[in-house]
Design an enzyme around this catalytic site. Sequence first.
Site, PDB file in Angstrom:
ATOM      1  N   ASN A 109       0.843  -1.195   0.000  1.00  0.00           N
ATOM      2  CA  ASN A 109       0.000   0.000   0.000  1.00  0.00           C
ATOM      3  C   ASN A 109       0.880   1.248   0.000  1.00  0.00           C
ATOM      4  O   ASN A 109       0.783   2.106   0.886  1.00  0.00           O
ATOM      5  CB  ASN A 109      -0.947  -0.009   1.202  1.00  0.00           C
ATOM      6  N   HIS A 155      -8.365   3.470   8.660  1.00  0.00           N
ATOM      7  CA  HIS A 155      -8.886   2.194   8.167  1.00  0.00           C
ATOM      8  C   HIS A 155     -10.320   1.939   8.614  1.00  0.00           C
ATOM      9  O   HIS A 155     -11.086   1.316   7.879  1.00  0.00           O
ATOM     10  CB  HIS A 155      -7.996   1.039   8.630  1.00  0.00           C
TER      11      HIS A 155
END
Length: 509
Positions: free
Chosen positions: A344, A375
């Site tokens: 990521n 998140h």
Amino acid sequence: MATETSSCTGSTLLRPISDFINLPLDQVNFVVCQLFALLMAFWFRLYLHPSKTSPFVRHVVATLLGFYLALFCFGWYALHFLVQSGVTYGIMIFAGLEHMHKYCFVVAFGYLTFCQITRVYVFDYGMYSADFTGPMMVITQKITSLAFEIHDGLACKEEQLTPGQKILAVRKMPSLLEYLSYNCNFMSILAGPTCSYNDYVAFVEGTAYQPRHLESNGKENGKYKQTEPSPRDDVIRKLGTCAASLAVYLSLLRVCPVEHIIDNTFVATSPFHVRVIYLYISMLATRPKYYFVWTLADAINNAAGFGFNGYNRDGTARWDLISNLRIMDIEFATSFKMFLDNWNIQTALWLKRVCYERCVVNPTAATFLLSAVWHGVYPGYYLTFLTGIAMTMAARAVRHNVRPLFQGTATHRLVYDVITWAGTQIAICYTVVPFVLLAVGPSLKFYSSWYFCMHLACLLVVLALPVRPRHQRQKEQQQHNSLHQSPVQDGNSSLLTTDNNCNQKQKTT
């Protein structure tokens, strides 16, 4: 019938396909929309090329296509994208430049967290599928990044900025159309990745190729400077990676479900080494899902002509400006940092730019906490990132104290690499189990079945092995960079990418 994780709020046009292949409708909508975006990307590059049309038209088309895909996938929930973008743009325009970036940060994150809470605890706890807060996470990255870049460009003096911040600084307030196009274009609306505003505007205006026609020796590449490179080969290669990742994911997921690691019978009857191997294989089986999504998103951007990052030594074009992962470096990572640096990537760069580089108190812990908040609100996320802080500190201590002992011969270095590879992979798997299980109960059940052994090991390592202060490490890194800095620059964004991405093997080996 396909197993539905929740009632799909998007279009039901593809329900017959969903029923036939036994996959949730929201996932089918997502994949089909991404494939449609891939076709539109080729069309966008060929027929709306900057040489044939104006930036205004390209912005309008990219934005409208993005909204269409969002509506198809999420229905009226896509309005949240407009609300979040609209409110923060108003803050950028009407709030003072001195504190605008802080207000945007708080509002963007507050709105994202509100939507995540309502989705998880009001509508459907445990839904782990395509949902409207996924695109909002990327939009939040873009809003906060742009807010800091505008602040750096319009409110800060040059001497207050780092070299990277000078490159990313935005010197002109974007128009509403440019802002919406940046946040909601069809190439990244569903799965990202995030990118700098300057890179995106250069792509739309057709200037992305101009500053990057340099060979690795710093000389102008006369052979390639007149020809716009084609992304065809890279797109084909990335689509092949997508197909392979999807095949691996679908074949392994049902054979090695992660939930089996907390099965009472499995824990009671399996030797510890078997449980370790199963943990590695089961977590390995979850990664191809991310490989598929992120590589497909990268291919879509490349197909549209976005992502060019200069040339290699052999003259071949690089299309990794906004790539989100490097699979081989992930699977063969020999340190915790090396794994995180290649996983990521754009999110890691965003965290570094908006938090780590700007936080004056314990930036490592602050960065992990911000990542957890970004998140979502599942408790497992926070367990993962709290464990990640301990793992990072322990890995740093091992690297600084143990690695020099194995640098004498090639054999010693190989032994060190093998041991650290195995340790890194198990540490990563151990750390991210709560991220997959989501809830506190199952996560603590897993850790207790391992007697919290890696938590205790991290604590012992941190207490036993000294680590030099951060300012001393930064000073040594600056001295190292000054001795080894190359005069080559593949344009502005390429310089930043080289600083943050391309030399990770040297930094983490």
